[in-house]
Motif scaffolding. Structure first.
Motif, PDB file in Angstrom:
ATOM      1  N   ILE A 536       7.525   4.300  12.521  1.00  0.00           N
ATOM      2  CA  ILE A 536       7.302   4.150  11.080  1.00  0.00           C
ATOM      3  C   ILE A 536       8.215   3.056  10.541  1.00  0.00           C
ATOM      4  O   ILE A 536       9.438   3.144  10.648  1.00  0.00           O
ATOM      5  N   VAL A 537       7.614   2.024   9.986  1.00  0.00           N
ATOM      6  CA  VAL A 537       8.384   0.913   9.412  1.00  0.00           C
ATOM      7  C   VAL A 537       8.869   1.271   8.017  1.00  0.00           C
ATOM      8  O   VAL A 537      10.034   1.063   7.663  1.00  0.00           O
ATOM      9  N   GLU A 538       7.979   1.813   7.187  1.00  0.00           N
ATOM     10  CA  GLU A 538       8.336   2.190   5.818  1.00  0.00           C
ATOM     11  C   GLU A 538       7.240   3.074   5.245  1.00  0.00           C
ATOM     12  O   GLU A 538       6.158   3.220   5.821  1.00  0.00           O
ATOM     13  N   THR A 539       7.528   3.689   4.118  1.00  0.00           N
ATOM     14  CA  THR A 539       6.519   4.417   3.356  1.00  0.00           C
ATOM     15  C   THR A 539       6.263   3.652   2.069  1.00  0.00           C
ATOM     16  O   THR A 539       7.162   3.010   1.525  1.00  0.00           O
ATOM     17  N   ALA A 540       5.044   3.707   1.598  1.00  0.00           N
ATOM     18  CA  ALA A 540       4.692   2.972   0.378  1.00  0.00           C
ATOM     19  C   ALA A 540       3.675   3.775  -0.420  1.00  0.00           C
ATOM     20  O   ALA A 540       2.854   4.510   0.147  1.00  0.00           O
ATOM     21  N   ARG A 541       3.773   3.648  -1.747  1.00  0.00           N
ATOM     22  CA  ARG A 541       2.753   4.226  -2.631  1.00  0.00           C
ATOM     23  C   ARG A 541       1.841   3.090  -3.067  1.00  0.00           C
ATOM     24  O   ARG A 541       2.289   2.131  -3.685  1.00  0.00           O
ATOM     25  N   VAL A 542       0.587   3.214  -2.717  1.00  0.00           N
ATOM     26  CA  VAL A 542      -0.373   2.129  -2.907  1.00  0.00           C
ATOM     27  C   VAL A 542      -1.446   2.588  -3.887  1.00  0.00           C
ATOM     28  O   VAL A 542      -2.051   3.663  -3.693  1.00  0.00           O
ATOM     29  N   PRO A 543      -1.693   1.819  -4.942  1.00  0.00           N
ATOM     30  CA  PRO A 543      -2.790   2.178  -5.857  1.00  0.00           C
ATOM     31  C   PRO A 543      -4.111   2.263  -5.099  1.00  0.00           C
ATOM     32  O   PRO A 543      -4.381   1.439  -4.213  1.00  0.00           O
ATOM     33  N   ALA A 544      -4.907   3.249  -5.419  1.00  0.00           N
ATOM     34  CA  ALA A 544      -6.180   3.428  -4.725  1.00  0.00           C
ATOM     35  C   ALA A 544      -7.065   2.200  -4.874  1.00  0.00           C
ATOM     36  O   ALA A 544      -7.833   1.864  -3.962  1.00  0.00           O
ATOM     37  N   SER A 545      -6.929   1.505  -6.023  1.00  0.00           N
ATOM     38  CA  SER A 545      -7.752   0.308  -6.247  1.00  0.00           C
ATOM     39  C   SER A 545      -7.379  -0.832  -5.314  1.00  0.00           C
ATOM     40  O   SER A 545      -8.167  -1.762  -5.101  1.00  0.00           O
ATOM     41  N   ALA A 546      -6.149  -0.786  -4.732  1.00  0.00           N
ATOM     42  CA  ALA A 546      -5.709  -1.858  -3.836  1.00  0.00           C
ATOM     43  C   ALA A 546      -6.261  -1.685  -2.427  1.00  0.00           C
ATOM     44  O   ALA A 546      -6.183  -2.606  -1.608  1.00  0.00           O
ATOM     45  N   ILE A 547      -6.801  -0.507  -2.133  1.00  0.00           N
ATOM     46  CA  ILE A 547      -7.381  -0.259  -0.811  1.00  0.00           C
ATOM     47  C   ILE A 547      -8.868  -0.568  -0.894  1.00  0.00           C
ATOM     48  O   ILE A 547      -9.613   0.099  -1.628  1.00  0.00           O
ATOM     49  N   VAL A 548      -9.280  -1.572  -0.161  1.00  0.00           N
ATOM     50  CA  VAL A 548     -10.660  -2.051  -0.266  1.00  0.00           C
ATOM     51  C   VAL A 548     -11.376  -1.877   1.068  1.00  0.00           C
ATOM     52  O   VAL A 548     -10.748  -1.792   2.126  1.00  0.00           O
ATOM     53  N   ALA A 549     -12.698  -1.823   0.990  1.00  0.00           N
ATOM     54  CA  ALA A 549     -13.511  -1.680   2.195  1.00  0.00           C
ATOM     55  C   ALA A 549     -13.580  -3.011   2.936  1.00  0.00           C
ATOM     56  O   ALA A 549     -13.795  -4.067   2.333  1.00  0.00           O
ATOM     57  N   VAL A 550     -13.382  -2.945   4.251  1.00  0.00           N
ATOM     58  CA  VAL A 550     -13.501  -4.130   5.119  1.00  0.00           C
ATOM     59  C   VAL A 550     -14.386  -3.727   6.296  1.00  0.00           C
ATOM     60  O   VAL A 550     -13.969  -2.951   7.153  1.00  0.00           O
ATOM     61  N   ARG A 551     -15.624  -4.252   6.290  1.00  0.00           N
ATOM     62  CA  ARG A 551     -16.615  -3.854   7.275  1.00  0.00           C
ATOM     63  C   ARG A 551     -16.721  -2.327   7.320  1.00  0.00           C
ATOM     64  O   ARG A 551     -16.995  -1.694   6.311  1.00  0.00           O
ATOM     65  N   SER A 552     -16.448  -1.707   8.463  1.00  0.00           N
ATOM     66  CA  SER A 552     -16.605  -0.257   8.557  1.00  0.00           C
ATOM     67  C   SER A 552     -15.327   0.490   8.228  1.00  0.00           C
ATOM     68  O   SER A 552     -15.298   1.725   8.297  1.00  0.00           O
ATOM     69  N   GLY A 553     -14.252  -0.209   7.872  1.00  0.00           N
ATOM     70  CA  GLY A 553     -12.987   0.437   7.588  1.00  0.00           C
ATOM     71  C   GLY A 553     -12.437   0.079   6.234  1.00  0.00           C
ATOM     72  O   GLY A 553     -13.168  -0.377   5.336  1.00  0.00           O
ATOM     73  N   GLU A 554     -11.126   0.296   6.072  1.00  0.00           N
ATOM     74  CA  GLU A 554     -10.435  -0.010   4.827  1.00  0.00           C
ATOM     75  C   GLU A 554      -9.147  -0.763   5.141  1.00  0.00           C
ATOM     76  O   GLU A 554      -8.606  -0.673   6.252  1.00  0.00           O
ATOM     77  N   ALA A 555      -8.637  -1.498   4.144  1.00  0.00           N
ATOM     78  CA  ALA A 555      -7.390  -2.241   4.338  1.00  0.00           C
ATOM     79  C   ALA A 555      -6.770  -2.522   2.978  1.00  0.00           C
ATOM     80  O   ALA A 555      -7.417  -2.397   1.922  1.00  0.00           O
ATOM     81  N   PHE A 556      -5.493  -2.898   2.973  1.00  0.00           N
ATOM     82  CA  PHE A 556      -4.820  -3.351   1.757  1.00  0.00           C
ATOM     83  C   PHE A 556      -3.803  -4.417   2.151  1.00  0.00           C
ATOM     84  O   PHE A 556      -3.435  -4.561   3.335  1.00  0.00           O
ATOM     85  N   VAL A 557      -3.376  -5.175   1.194  1.00  0.00           N
ATOM     86  CA  VAL A 557      -2.414  -6.252   1.428  1.00  0.00           C
ATOM     87  C   VAL A 557      -1.033  -5.760   1.033  1.00  0.00           C
ATOM     88  O   VAL A 557      -0.827  -5.266  -0.082  1.00  0.00           O
ATOM     89  N   HIS A 558      -0.080  -5.899   1.963  1.00  0.00           N
ATOM     90  CA  HIS A 558       1.291  -5.446   1.730  1.00  0.00           C
ATOM     91  C   HIS A 558       2.244  -6.477   2.311  1.00  0.00           C
ATOM     92  O   HIS A 558       2.178  -6.791   3.504  1.00  0.00           O
ATOM     93  N   ARG A 559       3.105  -7.008   1.449  1.00  0.00           N
ATOM     94  CA  ARG A 559       4.070  -8.041   1.860  1.00  0.00           C
ATOM     95  C   ARG A 559       3.369  -9.186   2.597  1.00  0.00           C
ATOM     96  O   ARG A 559       3.781  -9.616   3.678  1.00  0.00           O
ATOM     97  N   ASN A 560       2.276  -9.650   2.005  1.00  0.00           N
ATOM     98  CA  ASN A 560       1.502 -10.779   2.522  1.00  0.00           C
ATOM     99  C   ASN A 560       0.866 -10.502   3.886  1.00  0.00           C
ATOM    100  O   ASN A 560       0.534 -11.431   4.621  1.00  0.00           O
TER     101      ASN A 560
END
Length: 644
Positions: A536-560
């Motif tokens: 585990i590198v770190e824990t983060a609280r991510v807004p649900a709107s920041a998690i977007v669909a990418v093909r068949s999965g999901e992803a978000f941008v964190h620290r570029n």
């Protein structure tokens, strides 16, 4: 295995390794007298130990090797590299014999013929080395020899020779006459017969199969006795005694410092570690008792329990560190085998090679140190076969003619970092991608999204290979996935980095200790699971709107960085409702970051991770189980396996 033989196996491995290291050092420095004498001493000591057992082929070969080294030691001549090959071949054969003794208690089949050929390779004028051997200390004699010498203790003879002749069951078909050979032994004082096996029933009796063992005592010199059996050295063991046997071993004189090193069976250490694990579980349970006392209003009781817990924690911590320290060994125990491997590969490929090793003193759990060799073997073979260029190509590239492999180890916190680097041609990402696409390992859309690190990670896919032909060195393209599988079994990770034209580096990150695992408890849809904290590198609280669909999965941008998301509830079959803000554990495995969505993060503690058993063994993504302080069993997950 007999206790004396088990001890011999351990010491023989150490002595052959020492002799091999010395000989390889002489190859680099032909005039190094210190290394030459060290190799001579190692073989001399090993030959003496072999003399305690019925291992005549090994003893004769070692005698020939010792003679070859002894001549160089005595006449002060420089030991040229051309004379090293047969000696190193002998050491490899001795290693195989020792391995066979450990597994079955016998020498490999054909040991006598192999011994004759090896003895000729270093002593062409003599098929076998049957020179007189130094007398064996009476306290170290085999039991049968001690019995024979004891029977003739009052004979007044200062020097006796005992022999044990076990004719081959098929000796008559080889033209041997055991009775005639025994009758030819000069100056016999005593002889007796025994059987190798119980006599069969009359109907199954085979008159052409020998079942006898001859034991005898003679006051002739050893050379005369050995001459009788010179054609069948593998069937006879001969020991000499000089002077009367002492009643017991001499005790150390007052004031002498005795050895502070003992050999301990691994199973006993494992038993201690199991007890330590149970103590740690009990220690964790005290935290629950303290919390219950506080909730129920027993302030005085809670304080007393808290004080007892602190003392318990301190003592268990001391015991844990002491027990872990028992299993810690220098990684040099494995690294010291690599120069022999590199020299062998150099001879097979015709590529001049050199290896540099640093950090051999770095320590890790013995199971980790012992388990690393296969991974290192694959990495070095792949480096030589796919990375190191031919000598002409290196010259054209302005590189030294000898390919260079460096292996370095260091400790970083609770982890061992091991780097294996070569100065070869490096890895071409385009070639890797083309090979992956042609084998259907990835789709073109996925290939376009891969970073350079992820492209190199494709090399670890099962069956992946960029080789145009199968070779004896790197095999059939299974090397790199075997490396990752081995490292995973050791709870570690492996990653590659490369610079085309300059070389490739493989970095292995492993725990220094197996005994304890630091885990964090997470809640998912009302259930609890453990996650190893090391990933585990770190824990983060991510807004649900920041998690977007990418093909068949999901992803978000964190620290570029674009981080794919896995919802742990979905993975374990307990999907949770999405919230306006998600709690994400960012896990880093093999240069690939993954976001693991959980409901809540709980306590953190150290525990003994028990391997999965029963049905759990076949469930993917489970690293093991542990017991919480209140007695509940929790599954500890393997995030990398979940993401696969």
């Amino acid at each position: 295995m007999d206790e004396l033989l088990a001890q011999f196996v351990i010491e023989a491995r150490e002595l052959t390794q020492q002799a091999a290291e010395d000989l390889l050092a002489i190859e680099r420095e032909p005039g190094n007298r210190e290394r030459l004498e060290s190799a001579f001493r190692a073989l001399h000591t090993l030959k003496g130990s072999v003399g305690l057992f019925d291992l005549a082929p090994m003893q004769s070969v070692l005698h020939s090797a010792e003679d070859a080294l002894g001549k160089a030691v005595n006449d002060g001549s420089e030991f040229d590299a051309d004379r090293l090959d047969p000696l190193l071949t002998i050491i490899e054969w001795i290693d195989q014999c020792v391995l066979n003794l450990e597994r079955s208690g016998t020498l490999p089949s054909g040991a006598t013929a192999a011994a004759i050929a090896l003895a000729k390779s270093v002593a062409p004028d003599s098929a076998m080395a049957w020179n007189a051997l130094p007398p064996v200390a009476p306290s170290l004699l085999p039991q049968w020899a001690r019995d024979l010498f004891a029977m003739h203790a009052g004979s007044g003879k200062a020097r006796l020779v005992a022999l044990r002749y076990s004719p081959s069951p098929d000796c008559f078909f080889n033209g041997d006459d055991p009775a005639a050979l025994m009758a030819a032994v000069p100056r016999l004082l005593f002889a007796r017969l025994s059987t190798r096996e119980h006599w069969p029933d009359a109907g199954a009796f085979d008159p052409f199969r020998s079942n006898l063992i001859f034991e005898a005592v003679s006051d002739a010199n050893r050379q005369e006795v050995e001459a009788i059996f010179r054609l069948i050295p593998d069937q006879v063991v001969i020991v000499a005694q000089s002077g009367p046997a002492p009643a017991r071993l001499q005790e150390g004189k007052p004031g002498e410092q005795s050895s502070r090193t003992i050999r301990v069976e691994a199973g006993r250490i494992d038993a201690i570690m199991a007890i330590v694990g149970e103590l740690i579980t009990a220690k964790n349970g005290m935290s629950t008792l303290v919390s219950q006392a506080q909730v129920e209003g027993g302030v005085a009781l809670a304080r007393s329990l808290a004080g007892a817990q602190q003392g318990f924690d301190r003592l268990v911590g001391q015991l844990q560190r002491a027990a872990n320290g028992i299993r810690m060994v220098p990684i040099g125990e494995t690294l010291r085998r690599l120069p022999r491997l590199v020299r062998e590969i150099s001879g097979q490929t015709g590529k001049p090679l050199e290896i540099e090793i640093s950090g051999s003193e770095t320590e890790a759990d013995k199971a980790i140190v012992d388990g690393l060799y296969d991974a290192l073997l694959h990495l070095i073979r792949n480096a030589v076969d796919h990375g190191i260029e031919e000598q002409d190509s290196r010259s054209m590239a302005g590189k030294p003619p000898r390919g260079r492999i460096s292996v370095s180890a260091r400790q970083i916190g609770y982890h061992l970092e091991l780097r294996i680097a070569d100065d070869g041609r490096g890895i071409d990402p385009e070639l890797v991608l083309a090979a992956a696409l042609s084998r259907g390992l990835i789709e073109r859309e996925e290939a376009a999204q891969l970073s350079p690190e992820q492209i190199l990670d494709l090399l670890f896919r099962p069956g992946f290979s960029t080789a145009s032909a199968v070779t004896e060195i790197s095999g059939r393209g299974i090397g790199m996935d075997a490396v990752r599988a081995t490292v995973r079994r050791l709870s570690g990770t492996v990653r590659l980095s490369s610079e085309p034209g300059r070389g490739t580096t493989a970095t292995l990150i492993l725990p220094t200790q197996f005994a304890l695992t630091r885990i964090i408890i997470v809640d998912v849809a009302g259930e609890q699971y453990g996650i190893p904290m090391d990933v585990i590198v770190e824990t983060a609280r991510v807004p649900a709107s920041a998690i977007v669909a990418v093909r068949s999965g999901e992803a978000f941008v964190h620290r570029n960085r674009t981080i794919p998301v896995l919802r742990l509830g979905n993975l374990v079959g307990r999907p949770a409702q999405q919230r306006s803000e998600e709690l994400v554990l960012i896990v880093d495995y093999a240069s690939l970051a993954i976001g693991l969505v959980v409901d809540r993060v709980g306590e953190r503690f150290e525990t003994v991770l028990r391997p999965p058993i029963g049905l759990l063994k076949v469930v993917p993504g489970i690293a093991g189980t542990t017991v919480l302080g209140d007695g509940r069993v929790v599954m500890v997950l393997d995030p990398e396996a979940l993401a696969a």
